[in-house]
Scaffold this motif. Structure first.
Motif, short mmCIF file in Angstrom:
data_model
loop_
_atom_site.label_atom_id
_atom_site.label_comp_id
_atom_site.label_asym_id
_atom_site.label_seq_id
_atom_site.Cartn_x
_atom_site.Cartn_y
_atom_site.Cartn_z
N SER A 23 0.82 -1.22 0.00
CA SER A 23 0.00 0.00 0.00
C SER A 23 0.84 1.25 0.00
CB SER A 23 -0.93 0.00 1.22
OG SER A 23 -1.85 -1.07 1.15
N SER A 24 2.05 1.17 0.55
CA SER A 24 2.92 2.35 0.57
C SER A 24 3.64 2.56 -0.76
CB SER A 24 3.95 2.22 1.70
OG SER A 24 4.85 1.16 1.45
N SER A 25 3.66 1.52 -1.61
CA SER A 25 4.41 1.61 -2.87
C SER A 25 3.51 1.72 -4.10
CB SER A 25 5.31 0.37 -3.04
OG SER A 25 6.22 0.27 -1.96
N PHE A 26 2.23 1.33 -3.97
CA PHE A 26 1.32 1.32 -5.11
C PHE A 26 0.01 1.99 -4.73
CE2 PHE A 26 4.16 -2.28 -5.71
CZ PHE A 26 4.47 -2.23 -7.06
N ASP A 27 -0.78 2.31 -5.75
CA ASP A 27 -2.11 2.86 -5.54
C ASP A 27 -3.05 1.69 -5.27
OD1 ASP A 27 -4.43 4.28 -5.45
OD2 ASP A 27 -4.37 4.99 -7.52
N VAL A 28 -3.42 1.49 -4.01
CA VAL A 28 -4.18 0.32 -3.60
C VAL A 28 -5.54 0.74 -3.05
CG1 VAL A 28 -4.26 -1.68 -2.07
CG2 VAL A 28 -2.08 -0.96 -3.06
N GLN A 29 -6.58 0.15 -3.59
CA GLN A 29 -7.94 0.30 -3.07
C GLN A 29 -8.29 -0.97 -2.31
OE1 GLN A 29 -11.06 0.03 -5.98
NE2 GLN A 29 -12.55 1.12 -4.71
N ARG A 30 -8.80 -0.82 -1.08
CA ARG A 30 -9.17 -1.98 -0.29
C ARG A 30 -10.66 -1.89 0.03
NH1 ARG A 30 -4.56 -3.57 4.02
NH2 ARG A 30 -5.91 -5.40 4.05
N ILE A 31 -11.39 -2.96 -0.33
CA ILE A 31 -12.83 -2.96 -0.14
C ILE A 31 -13.28 -4.32 0.39
CG2 ILE A 31 -13.25 -1.25 -1.96
CD1 ILE A 31 -14.06 -3.52 -3.78
N SER A 32 -14.49 -4.38 0.88
CA SER A 32 -15.08 -5.65 1.32
C SER A 32 -15.85 -6.26 0.16
CB SER A 32 -16.01 -5.42 2.50
OG SER A 32 -17.26 -4.94 2.05
N PRO A 33 -16.18 -7.55 0.24
CA PRO A 33 -16.96 -8.18 -0.82
C PRO A 33 -18.32 -7.51 -1.03
CG PRO A 33 -15.97 -9.85 0.57
CD PRO A 33 -15.75 -8.53 1.25
N TYR A 292 0.08 -15.57 2.94
CA TYR A 292 -0.62 -15.28 1.69
C TYR A 292 -0.15 -13.95 1.10
CZ TYR A 292 -4.27 -18.85 2.58
OH TYR A 292 -4.98 -20.00 2.79
N ALA A 293 -0.08 -12.94 1.97
CA ALA A 293 0.29 -11.61 1.50
C ALA A 293 1.74 -11.55 1.03
CB ALA A 293 0.05 -10.58 2.61
N LEU A 294 2.63 -12.31 1.67
CA LEU A 294 4.02 -12.37 1.23
C LEU A 294 4.11 -12.93 -0.19
CD1 LEU A 294 5.89 -13.61 4.43
CD2 LEU A 294 6.34 -11.48 3.20
N LEU A 295 3.32 -13.95 -0.47
CA LEU A 295 3.31 -14.52 -1.82
C LEU A 295 2.81 -13.50 -2.82
CD1 LEU A 295 3.62 -16.82 -3.83
CD2 LEU A 295 1.38 -17.69 -3.08
N PHE A 296 1.73 -12.79 -2.47
CA PHE A 296 1.23 -11.76 -3.38
C PHE A 296 2.26 -10.67 -3.59
CE2 PHE A 296 -0.91 -7.59 -3.81
CZ PHE A 296 -1.43 -7.77 -5.09
N GLU A 297 2.93 -10.24 -2.52
CA GLU A 297 3.94 -9.19 -2.62
C GLU A 297 5.08 -9.63 -3.54
OE1 GLU A 297 6.48 -6.38 0.46
OE2 GLU A 297 6.22 -8.50 0.93
N ALA A 298 5.53 -10.88 -3.40
CA ALA A 298 6.59 -11.39 -4.26
C ALA A 298 6.15 -11.42 -5.72
CB ALA A 298 7.01 -12.79 -3.79
N ASN A 299 4.92 -11.87 -5.94
CA ASN A 299 4.42 -11.93 -7.31
C ASN A 299 4.20 -10.53 -7.89
OD1 ASN A 299 4.38 -14.45 -8.43
ND2 ASN A 299 2.30 -14.95 -7.80
N LEU A 300 3.83 -9.59 -7.06
CA LEU A 300 3.63 -8.22 -7.53
C LEU A 300 4.96 -7.65 -8.03
CD1 LEU A 300 1.69 -5.86 -7.93
CD2 LEU A 300 2.17 -5.16 -5.56
N GLY A 301 6.04 -7.96 -7.32
CA GLY A 301 7.35 -7.53 -7.79
C GLY A 301 7.69 -8.14 -9.15
N ARG A 302 7.36 -9.41 -9.31
CA ARG A 302 7.60 -10.08 -10.59
C ARG A 302 6.72 -9.47 -11.69
NH1 ARG A 302 9.47 -15.59 -10.68
NH2 ARG A 302 10.58 -16.09 -8.75
N PHE A 303 5.45 -9.23 -11.35
CA PHE A 303 4.51 -8.66 -12.33
C PHE A 303 4.98 -7.29 -12.79
CE2 PHE A 303 0.51 -6.43 -13.41
CZ PHE A 303 -0.01 -7.32 -14.33
N SER A 304 5.48 -6.48 -11.86
CA SER A 304 5.95 -5.13 -12.19
C SER A 304 7.16 -5.16 -13.12
CB SER A 304 6.32 -4.38 -10.90
OG SER A 304 5.21 -4.28 -10.03
#
Length: 314
Positions: A23-33, A292-304
């Motif tokens: 959230s500090s590095s990207f434009d992140v929107q957080r919402i509920s279902p 879970y979030a660590l995996l997403f963070e790692a993949n986000l770096g790869r995606f970027s």
């Protein structure tokens, strides 16, 4: 890059460190279902923390720039993958995150039976003292049906406890981990199940695995034995399992999954003294949200960086 995180409604894991860093590095929107209609139309990445969120097909159709979806679970059978393929949307999952914890659950379930603890718990509630001889771990012969990540983690845990023989059944025999001593053809379970006093199911949900533990296969179980299911409930004929447990009172079963979930009132499995049902929580350790979030963070770096993503499903 516009990212949207669909959070859990219970708030668990909301403030884990990896999400704070993202959230500090990207434009992140957080919402509920409950507020998915508020997702910004320029969203490119979705991180689904609300595990069984079921509106992804509709959401994907409304997001023309969506390129990648990551989910906080391993199973993807409930997702509209055809829609994702048509749109060219990448899908990744969280397979592997819970393997160790579920392997520990399997080991505990086996010991609950082999060491006589389940029977002792019932005796204690009735103020009884009945001597029994628990099995040593080297007397256990284990068949893991669905010897992928979770099944292999369970096998390694059991091997570390001194289990004598481990057999694994999976679709591709060449992919069977060396921890297993024997490969078993999952299409011929009836010919093999009677050779094992520990049977572990860790199957995904698919047409090929539906009712794999049929009434015929269950009737071939050794007596006594323990059956542990940490895969999907649809792989088991639960009425046949109830009949087996009623007949073979020295056997036991531990089910973390059933079909349906929960079982309806009056189902023959309820009330059996040699059965334990847990509410689909074998891998739900408190630290899973950070993992879970660590995996997403790692993949986000790869995606970027345009690099291949981990756990890619589509």
């Amino acid at each position: 890059m516009q990212i949207c995180v669909i959070d859990r409604v219970d708030g668990k894991g909301h403030d884990v460190a990896p999400l704070q860093r993202v959230s500090s590095s990207f434009d992140v929107q957080r919402i509920s279902p409950h507020h998915v209609h508020d997702i910004r139309p320029n969203t490119e990445v979705l991180f689904i923390r609300a595990a069984y969120f079921g509106e992804l097909g509709e959401v994907a159709r409304r997001l023309p720039r969506l390129r990648w979806i990551h989910i906080s679970m391993a199973g993807t059978e409930h997702l509209p993958k055809k829609v994702f393929r048509e749109r060219g949307i990448i899908l990744t999952n969280s397979a592997g995150v819970l393997d160790q914890a579920i392997g520990e659950y399997v080991a505990g379930s086996v010991l609950l039976w082999s060491k006589g603890l389940l029977r002792s718990a019932h005796d204690t509630s009735q103020a009884l003292r009945v001597h029994r001889e628990p099995l040593s771990n080297d007397q256990l012969r284990v068949l893991v049906v669905g010897a992928g990540g979770i099944g292999t983690a369970a096998a390694r845990m059991l091997r570390g406890m001194g289990v004598a023989h481990l057999a694994g059944a999976r679709r591709d025999p060449a992919a069977l981990d060396p921890v297993f001593d024997e490969y078993v053809d999952s299409n011929a379970l009836l010919s093999h199940v009677g050779n094992f006093n520990v049977l572990v199911a860790s199957l995904p949900s698919s047409p090929a695995t539906a009712n794999m533990f049929s009434s015929t296969v269950i009737a071939g179980f050794a007596d006594p034995c323990v059956f542990v299911n940490v895969g999907r409930g649809a792989s088991v004929d639960h009425h046949a399992l109830a009949r087996m447990l009623s007949k073979h009172t020295r056997s036991a079963a531990v089910l973390d999954v059933t079909e349906p979930e929960p079982l309806p009132s009056g189902h023959p499995l309820w009330g059996l003294p040699n059965l334990v049902i847990s509410p689909h929580m074998a891998g739900d350790t408190p630290d899973r949200h950070e993992r879970y979030a660590l995996l997403f963070e790692a993949n986000l770096g790869r995606f970027s960086q345009g690099e291949p993503l981990l756990n890619r499903v589509i």
